[in-house]
Design a protein around this motif. Structure first.
Motif, PDB file in Angstrom:
ATOM      1  N   ALA A 156       0.831  -1.207   0.000  1.00 56.46           N
ATOM      2  CA  ALA A 156       0.000   0.000   0.000  1.00 56.46           C
ATOM      3  C   ALA A 156       0.865   1.257   0.000  1.00 56.46           C
ATOM      4  O   ALA A 156       0.540   2.255  -0.671  1.00 56.46           O
ATOM      5  N   LEU A 157       1.969   1.232   0.734  1.00 54.98           N
ATOM      6  CA  LEU A 157       2.888   2.374   0.759  1.00 54.98           C
ATOM      7  C   LEU A 157       3.504   2.595  -0.613  1.00 54.98           C
ATOM      8  O   LEU A 157       3.669   3.734  -1.064  1.00 54.98           O
ATOM      9  N   GLU A 158       3.837   1.502  -1.294  1.00 55.86           N
ATOM     10  CA  GLU A 158       4.408   1.608  -2.636  1.00 55.86           C
ATOM     11  C   GLU A 158       3.378   2.202  -3.600  1.00 55.86           C
ATOM     12  O   GLU A 158       3.714   3.089  -4.407  1.00 55.86           O
ATOM     13  N   THR A 159       2.153   1.740  -3.517  1.00 60.60           N
ATOM     14  CA  THR A 159       1.093   2.278  -4.371  1.00 60.60           C
ATOM     15  C   THR A 159       0.899   3.772  -4.125  1.00 60.60           C
ATOM     16  O   THR A 159       0.617   4.539  -5.057  1.00 60.60           O
ATOM     17  N   ALA A 160       1.063   4.199  -2.877  1.00 59.81           N
ATOM     18  CA  ALA A 160       0.892   5.609  -2.509  1.00 59.81           C
ATOM     19  C   ALA A 160       2.146   6.440  -2.784  1.00 59.81           C
ATOM     20  O   ALA A 160       2.162   7.638  -2.472  1.00 59.81           O
ATOM     21  N   ASP A 161       3.169   5.827  -3.369  1.00 60.13           N
ATOM     22  CA  ASP A 161       4.422   6.517  -3.689  1.00 60.13           C
ATOM     23  C   ASP A 161       5.094   7.084  -2.445  1.00 60.13           C
ATOM     24  O   ASP A 161       5.632   8.200  -2.451  1.00 60.13           O
ATOM     25  N   ILE A 162       5.044   6.325  -1.362  1.00 58.64           N
ATOM     26  CA  ILE A 162       5.725   6.693  -0.122  1.00 58.64           C
ATOM     27  C   ILE A 162       6.976   5.828  -0.003  1.00 58.64           C
ATOM     28  O   ILE A 162       6.877   4.604   0.160  1.00 58.64           O
ATOM     29  N   PRO A 163       8.171   6.416  -0.126  1.00 60.83           N
ATOM     30  CA  PRO A 163       9.387   5.599  -0.083  1.00 60.83           C
ATOM     31  C   PRO A 163       9.615   4.988   1.291  1.00 60.83           C
ATOM     32  O   PRO A 163       9.466   5.663   2.316  1.00 60.83           O
TER      33      PRO A 163
END
Length: 298
Positions: free
Chosen positions: A49-56
């Motif tokens: 989910a973090l990757e989908t949200a572009d949160i490194p």
């Protein structure tokens, strides 16, 4: 913010501003990975989910570059990472539009650039040899240990232990002496211009670098690439994470299964949250509530 998170938090509110984005920097063993079996199952859905949200999610560990490259693939992580307690920052070659100042091609890999701040391992081993002549060596050093001894001490597989031996800037020591001997050793190392960091299992000897300095350096790389307003979450579980936690806007202390949580002072610019659960369950608990407060599918 949920009442549960508010109960765990110290400090006056979240430090993320309305137009800011998150950057997460995390320790591995005992934090993102289970202390005993190194499982990351509890965080896999949240990491996706973090990757989908572009949160490194930047991995920051005492582990070697070789170990972290393997884990990075396993975790489906595409971001830069920090290895050997801040001794090097490894960046995918095309990750930033402009090559960060000081970065050069990583040894044995054309796909990555590296920013090196650590002391060569040979220098550390020579120091240990000289110190042992005068004071003895009440520890098992990785450079002197067999793969089988590392497997026994860590619970790693043989392949993982071989990767753990591929160190360039640090020397882990499995301490077998007294606490007084450890204190004296650490003071001698400090006087020699070296640093010691106590991890979950090992005392790490290295140059005067730390996870916090490397985190700040990498954050500047993101800012110079156009992501100026980054709110920084750092997560860790042990003493060698304190320098990293200290540079965070939100410091997340993950409860450990085998020792008390490290203590970190709240400041006007730093919020501190301690998880209720241990290891990756605690990581999911706090990071999930911080970043996706209304998502019940964490």
């Amino acid at each position: 913010m949920t009442a549960t998170l508010r109960d765990k938090q110290q400090g006056d509110g979240l430090k993320q501003k309305a137009n800011d984005a998150w950057m997460i920097v995390s320790d591995l063993d005992g934090t993102l990975l289970d202390h005993f079996d190194y499982s990351h199952d509890p965080v896999d859905t949240l990491l996706a989910a973090l990757e989908t949200a572009d949160i490194p999610v930047v991995l920051n560990s005492s582990k070697t570059s070789s170990e972290m490259l393997a884990l990075r693939r396993e975790l489906k992580n595409r971001h830069p990472f920090i290895c050997e307690n801040g001794s090097a920052i490894v960046i995918p070659r095309d990750y930033f539009a402009k090559i960060p100042q000081g970065a050069h091609s990583a040894k044995d890999s054309g796909d990555f650039l590296i920013l090196e701040t650590g002391t060569p391992r040979d220098t550390l081993v020579h120091y240990l040899q000289a110190d042992a002549i005068k004071h003895g060596a009440p520890y098992l050093a990785f450079s002197q240990a067999s793969t089988a001894e590392i497997v026994e001490a860590t619970g790693l597989t043989t392949k993982q232990a071989e990767l753990a031996q591929q160190r360039r800037y640090s020397e882990p020591l499995l301490w077998r002496g007294t606490d007084a001997e450890k204190v004296a050793f650490r003071e001698r190392a400090r006087e020699a211009g070296l640093a010691t960091l106590q991890g979950g299992r090992f005392l790490h000897l290295q140059g005067p670098t730390d996870k916090g300095q490397a985190t700040e350096t990498l954050r500047r790389c993101y800012q110079q690439a156009g992501r100026e307003n980054l709110s920084l979450i750092c997560a860790g579980d042990s003493e060698n994470d304190l320098d990293m936690l200290a540079v965070a806007d939100v410091a997340v202390i993950i409860r450990a299964v085998d020792r008390a949580a490290p203590e970190l002072q709240v400041t006007p610019t730093r919020q501190v949250i301690t998880s209720t659960a241990e290891g990756p369950l605690g990581w999911r608990e706090v990071i999930g509530e911080l970043v996706f407060p209304s998502n019940e599918e964490r």
